[in-house]
Design a protein around this motif. Structure first.
Motif, short mmCIF file in Angstrom:
data_model
loop_
_atom_site.label_atom_id
_atom_site.label_comp_id
_atom_site.label_asym_id
_atom_site.label_seq_id
_atom_site.Cartn_x
_atom_site.Cartn_y
_atom_site.Cartn_z
N VAL A 266 0.86 -1.18 0.00
CA VAL A 266 0.00 0.00 0.00
C VAL A 266 0.90 1.23 0.00
O VAL A 266 1.89 1.29 0.74
CB VAL A 266 -0.93 0.02 1.23
CG1 VAL A 266 -1.71 1.33 1.30
CG2 VAL A 266 -1.88 -1.17 1.20
N ALA A 267 0.58 2.20 -0.86
CA ALA A 267 1.32 3.46 -0.91
C ALA A 267 0.37 4.60 -0.55
O ALA A 267 -0.78 4.63 -1.00
CB ALA A 267 1.91 3.69 -2.29
N LEU A 268 0.86 5.52 0.26
CA LEU A 268 0.08 6.68 0.69
C LEU A 268 0.89 7.92 0.37
O LEU A 268 2.09 7.95 0.59
CB LEU A 268 -0.22 6.58 2.18
CG LEU A 268 -1.05 7.69 2.84
CD1 LEU A 268 -1.87 7.10 3.98
CD2 LEU A 268 -0.16 8.80 3.39
N GLY A 269 0.23 8.94 -0.15
CA GLY A 269 0.94 10.18 -0.44
C GLY A 269 0.08 11.17 -1.20
O GLY A 269 -1.11 10.94 -1.44
N ILE B 270 5.66 10.36 0.05
CA ILE B 270 5.10 9.05 -0.20
C ILE B 270 5.59 8.05 0.84
O ILE B 270 6.76 8.04 1.24
CB ILE B 270 5.47 8.56 -1.62
CG1 ILE B 270 4.93 9.55 -2.67
CG2 ILE B 270 4.91 7.17 -1.88
CD1 ILE B 270 5.34 9.21 -4.08
N LEU B 271 4.68 7.20 1.27
CA LEU B 271 4.97 6.13 2.21
C LEU B 271 4.52 4.81 1.58
O LEU B 271 3.46 4.75 0.95
CB LEU B 271 4.20 6.35 3.52
CG LEU B 271 4.02 5.14 4.44
CD1 LEU B 271 5.34 4.80 5.12
CD2 LEU B 271 2.93 5.38 5.46
N VAL B 272 5.31 3.75 1.74
CA VAL B 272 4.90 2.42 1.29
C VAL B 272 4.94 1.48 2.50
O VAL B 272 5.85 1.57 3.33
CB VAL B 272 5.79 1.89 0.14
CG1 VAL B 272 7.23 1.67 0.60
CG2 VAL B 272 5.21 0.61 -0.43
N CYS B 273 3.94 0.60 2.61
CA CYS B 273 3.87 -0.34 3.72
C CYS B 273 3.19 -1.60 3.23
O CYS B 273 2.63 -1.66 2.13
CB CYS B 273 3.13 0.26 4.92
SG CYS B 273 1.40 0.65 4.58
N SER B 274 3.21 -2.63 4.05
CA SER B 274 2.58 -3.90 3.73
C SER B 274 1.45 -4.17 4.72
O SER B 274 1.67 -4.11 5.94
CB SER B 274 3.60 -5.04 3.78
OG SER B 274 3.01 -6.29 3.47
#
Length: 508
Positions: free
Chosen positions: A200-203, A497-501
């Protein structure tokens, strides 16, 4: 005297609740049966009674002596009058209006209701209860479902509690007699991890396609994307992000119990903030949590042992711990000194901090924090200076991704390695460093990464573009084969931008 025996006869209906003339005429045509329990009698429509109660259907068809007087049925046993009244009210009206908790009043009599409904085998009511699970009754309903062998109701309760796990933990009604057993806590956590993990990417994205029926991403202050690994493409994750997350930078992020927490940071137009937000993928919704006691930015937020730890920040050494069971933050042992541009991660239940700068010099100590002892120790002296790395762990091995590496005693300038994306590993058991395969992609600075399945997925900024927006190169480092894989370019420009699982339910 039991609670059920203390119940008083219900008050007469208000005028607006009385049946209309047509309804009264219909009732005259319906055969009414009197259900007697002790010295109380309850009228109920015989047709509805036979439709909804397997107990009475069997009784009337049995030819037993109890069915000889069809107009009156005497119940014996330990049923409570209050529970019977609730069940018969449902049979007459097909609704559970009297089950709702009245403000300032007594809680609904769930135990009496489920007991009577189970005894009389009123399947429609038991089925209706599955849609009535709420925070104020989920624990009690689950216990009752276990007592009476109602598997579908128990499953509905577990599904609800898994989706609202942290809210269930902090319910004041759950104490002291309905505290979650450790086995149930583990079961609910496992339910939150059902399905496959997803990136999942948030930004703040610009130029990516929007989801059907939703506005373009450039019209949204902040958005979320998910990665389709089969098709190797990013898709919009429909989610209404809080507007006050727009343009927040330097925040801390962590995934705890499959909740994504975004905490603190700063806004360009204002000072640091202490607010905390949480995304629940099981419900696909955001909520605001308790704010930190300390406003902070450029700090590390880590999930350890079912809690969150906010470590340091700009000119800060203090550390706060968030307990989701109480939804509050409290200060714990501080760092030995304030650090800037440091790195940190959880490994085997402890926190490790590396690199960065103290107020006077480079930090060459590897610091270890033990949550159970609430203390920091100097774990080891490091012979290299690192800063701005991202740190992740698998078992006892810490992976240090990107950043700037300065080998002490060498002739290299501190900035010489800043454009090379590197991965190193440090084994906390053997205290051995390994320098892993480099990637020619630029840059190792200002990247975001996460552990996902068998590798470290990295969004690294491409510095060749003359733009203030961050165009990202999407890479995977396989931790088992020490190899790199270049995935498709990230399909959009963006900022912060942030990426996480996370584990996303199939409905999203």
């Amino acid at each position: 005297m039991s609670r059920a025996q203390q119940q008083q006869p219900p008050p007469p209906p208000r005028p607006e609740e009385r049946s209309s003339p047509d309804e009264l005429e219909d009732e005259k045509e319906e055969e009414v049966v009197q259900i007697r329990l002790g010295d109380r009698s309850f009228p109920v429509c015989k047709r509805k009674l036979l439709e909804q109660s397997a107990y009475f259907r069997a009784l009337y068809r049995s030819g037993m002596r109890e069915a000889a007087e069809p107009e009156v049925q005497q119940l014996r046993g330990g049923l409570s009058a209050a529970g019977l009244e609730l069940v018969l009210d449902f049979i007459n009206t097909s609704c559970l209006r009297r089950l709702e908790r009245q403000e300032g009043g007594e809680p609904p009599l769930l135990d009496e209701l489920v007991e009577a409904a189970s005894y009389l085998q009123v399947t429609p009511l038991l089925r209706r209860l599955r849609s009535q699970v709420r925070l104020d009754n989920c624990l009690e309903l689950r216990q009752l479902a276990q007592i009476y062998g109602l598997q579908e109701l128990e499953e509905a309760c577990l599904h609800f509690m898994g989706g609202h796990f942290h809210q269930v933990l902090r319910r004041p009604e759950a104490r002291p007699h309905l505290l979650l057993p450790s086995a149930l806590r583990l079961q609910l956590k496992e339910r939150r991890m059902k399905g496959a993990a997803a990136l999942v990417a948030l930004g703040n994205f610009i130029g990516a396609p929007s989801a059907p029926g939703r506005p373009p991403l450039e019209d949204l202050p902040c958005a979320m994307l998910r990665y389709d690994e089969g098709a190797r493409r990013w898709l919009v994750l429909p989610s209404d992000l809080p507007a006050d997350l727009a343009n927040v930078r330097g925040y801390g992020s962590a995934v705890l119990d499959n909740y994504l927490f975004i905490v603190g940071g700063y806004r360009i137009t204002s000072q640091e903030i202490s607010a905390a937000h949480c995304y629940n993928p099981c419900l696909n919704e955001w909520s605001q949590m308790a704010s930190m006691n300390q406003k902070r930015s450029n700090f590390k937020l880590l999930a350890v042992g079912g809690k969150l730890y906010a470590i340091g920040g700009q000119s800060l050494s203090n550390v706060e711990c968030y307990n989701p069971e109480h939804d509050w933050w409290n200060f714990v042992a501080s760092l030995p000194s304030p650090l800037a541009e440091f790195s940190a991660c959880e490994c085997k239940g402890k926190i490790y901090v590396m690199g960065g700068y103290t107020t006077r010099d480079r930090n060459l100590n590897i610091l270890q924090y033990c949550p159970t002892l609430d203390s920091w120790t100097n774990f080891e002296l490091c012979d290299i200076h690192i800063r701005k790395q991202q740190m992740l762990s698998v078992e006892e091995t810490i992976y240090i991704v990107g950043g700037c590496i300065h080998e002490l005693g060498s002739n290299q300038k501190p900035g010489q390695n800043e454009d090379m994306l590197t991965v190193q590993s440090y084994n906390t058991a053997t205290r051995e460093w390994l320098y892993l395969k480099e990637n020619t992609s630029k840059s190792g600075l200002n990247l975001t990464c996460t552990l996902h399945n068998d590798g470290i997925y990295i969004l690294s900024r491409d510095l060749t573009l003359s733009t203030s927006l961050e165009h990202r190169v999407f890479l995977k480092y396989n931790i088992f084969s020490d190899s790199w894989e270049s995935l498709r370019h990230f399909p959009t420009f963006g900022q912060n931008i942030l990426v996480c699982s996370m584990y996303l339910p199939n409905i999203i």
